[in-house]
Write a protein that holds these residues in place. Structure first.
Motif, PDB file in Angstrom:
ATOM      1  N   VAL A  44      -8.289  -3.841  -3.573  1.00  0.00           N
ATOM      2  CA  VAL A  44      -7.605  -2.662  -4.626  1.00  0.00           C
ATOM      3  C   VAL A  44      -7.097  -3.489  -5.877  1.00  0.00           C
ATOM      4  N   ASP A  45      -7.419  -3.104  -7.088  1.00  0.00           N
ATOM      5  CA  ASP A  45      -6.507  -3.672  -8.108  1.00  0.00           C
ATOM      6  C   ASP A  45      -5.278  -3.218  -8.016  1.00  0.00           C
ATOM      7  N   LEU A  46      -4.161  -3.717  -8.552  1.00  0.00           N
ATOM      8  CA  LEU A  46      -2.986  -3.299  -8.519  1.00  0.00           C
ATOM      9  C   LEU A  46      -2.457  -3.353  -9.933  1.00  0.00           C
ATOM     10  N   PRO A  47      -2.727  -2.489 -11.028  1.00  0.00           N
ATOM     11  CA  PRO A  47      -2.278  -2.659 -12.223  1.00  0.00           C
ATOM     12  C   PRO A  47      -0.829  -2.371 -12.385  1.00  0.00           C
ATOM     13  N   GLN A  48      -0.171  -2.728 -13.402  1.00  0.00           N
ATOM     14  CA  GLN A  48       1.273  -2.629 -13.641  1.00  0.00           C
ATOM     15  C   GLN A  48       1.485  -1.159 -13.899  1.00  0.00           C
ATOM     16  N   GLY A  49       2.364  -0.507 -13.285  1.00  0.00           N
ATOM     17  CA  GLY A  49       2.701   0.959 -13.379  1.00  0.00           C
ATOM     18  C   GLY A  49       2.266   1.662 -12.269  1.00  0.00           C
ATOM     19  N   PHE A  50       1.150   1.108 -11.572  1.00  0.00           N
ATOM     20  CA  PHE A  50       0.588   1.625 -10.338  1.00  0.00           C
ATOM     21  C   PHE A  50       1.371   2.255  -9.127  1.00  0.00           C
ATOM     22  N   HIS A  51       1.521   3.346  -8.703  1.00  0.00           N
ATOM     23  CA  HIS A  51       2.362   3.821  -7.668  1.00  0.00           C
ATOM     24  C   HIS A  51       1.852   3.782  -6.300  1.00  0.00           C
ATOM     25  N   LEU A  52       2.473   2.849  -5.647  1.00  0.00           N
ATOM     26  CA  LEU A  52       1.858   2.903  -4.160  1.00  0.00           C
ATOM     27  C   LEU A  52       2.694   4.013  -3.268  1.00  0.00           C
ATOM     28  N   ALA A  53       3.680   4.417  -3.746  1.00  0.00           N
ATOM     29  CA  ALA A  53       4.258   5.404  -3.169  1.00  0.00           C
ATOM     30  C   ALA A  53       5.493   6.151  -3.934  1.00  0.00           C
ATOM     31  N   THR A  54       5.428   7.390  -4.044  1.00  0.00           N
ATOM     32  CA  THR A  54       6.395   8.119  -4.912  1.00  0.00           C
ATOM     33  C   THR A  54       7.696   8.934  -3.836  1.00  0.00           C
ATOM     34  N   ALA A  55       8.646   8.783  -4.321  1.00  0.00           N
ATOM     35  CA  ALA A  55       9.685   9.476  -3.464  1.00  0.00           C
ATOM     36  C   ALA A  55       9.776  10.694  -3.073  1.00  0.00           C
ATOM     37  N   GLY A  56       9.753  11.206  -1.830  1.00  0.00           N
ATOM     38  CA  GLY A  56       9.635  12.626  -1.481  1.00  0.00           C
ATOM     39  C   GLY A  56       8.264  13.071  -1.238  1.00  0.00           C
ATOM     40  N   GLN A  57       7.227  12.208  -1.679  1.00  0.00           N
ATOM     41  CA  GLN A  57       5.920  12.606  -1.497  1.00  0.00           C
ATOM     42  C   GLN A  57       5.083  11.734  -0.368  1.00  0.00           C
TER      43      GLN A  57
END
Length: 249
Positions: free
Chosen positions: A29-42
């Motif tokens: 997987v590419d990991l571009p700047q700003g990509f969310h691996l996890a979001t708080a509460g989700q």
């Protein structure tokens, strides 16, 4: 750039037998700047094993205040809550320095972890090592000046990037240090004045790593040595250059 097992030090520490338990589920997987691996509460569905780049683990308060608690690169995996079947948490995990890696569905992780004590033990040791990093971040935020904390984070970033050039924006640096951008500018100028770094637009160039370590003092080194001890991993050798030493992880 192709992601592979040897590029992530945690995966590289697995025995062939344990790696085979999860290898069929790993996907590049590419990991571009700003990509969310996890979001708080989700809820999240994957764990990520970066091979390059830096993910920032950001604590988010109920009122939306944010501060970086730790960083993850090629030495580990994230979100660590996936190991204990916790599929959500109070953290945003965001790629701050672009890279690439491997990801694994939680459903493909839990079976192998349950069946292999050695795999489980290695991942739990990383969890402890990451906890040491977070604890020392809290200590540094309380005990050290901004310029020393900046030196620490630059060293930690270079550990994970294996390059003297690190794409660190002022916005990211201000988040890392939990200060406003003008304070970041002052701290960068202080390190530049000592000829330890060169700061350019969205880029920090390490000029003298050993000098930067001296400047950071006791703010840097203890969690990194603990990582090596827990993971039983030798430090990576880098191409020698003037004033540089091998990163600790």
């Amino acid at each position: 750039m192709t992601a592979n097992r040897s590029s992530n030090r945690l995966l590289n520490g697995l025995s062939d037998q344990d790696y085979d338990l999860i290898s069929t589920g790993l996907e590049e997987v590419d990991l571009p700047q700003g990509f969310h691996l996890a979001t708080a509460g989700q809820s999240f569905n994957h764990v990520y094993f970066p091979c390059n780049g830096i993910a920032s683990v950001i604590a988010v308060s109920p009122k939306g205040r944010r501060a970086e608690a730790g960083m993850v690169g090629r030495e580990g995996f994230t979100p660590i809550g996936g190991l204990v079947k916790a599929s959500e948490g109070p953290f945003d995990i965001v790629i701050q320095v672009a890279g690439h890696g491997l990801r694994l569905k939680l459903t493909a992780l839990h079976g192998p972890v349950d069946s292999s004590p050695a795999l489980r033990h290695l991942l739990l040791r990383y969890l402890v090592a990451f906890n040491h990093q977070v604890a020392f971040t809290a200590l540094s935020n309380a005990a050290h000046t901004i310029d020393v904390r900046l030196a620490r984070w630059i060293l930690m970033s270079q550990d994970r990037m294996q390059s003297s050039k690190i794409a660190l924006t002022h916005d990211y640096l201000s988040l890392m240090l939990a200060v406003r951008r003008p304070s970041v500018t002052i701290a960068l100028h202080m390190l530049e004045g000592q000829r330890l770094i060169r700061s350019e637009r969205a880029l920090v160039v390490v000029r003298d790593r050993s000098g930067l370590e001296d400047y950071a003092g006791d703010a840097y080194g203890a969690p990194e040595r603990e990582y090596r001890r827990l993971m039983d991993i030798e430090p990576v050798k880098t191409i020698p250059r003037v004033g540089a030493v091998a990163p600790l992880i």
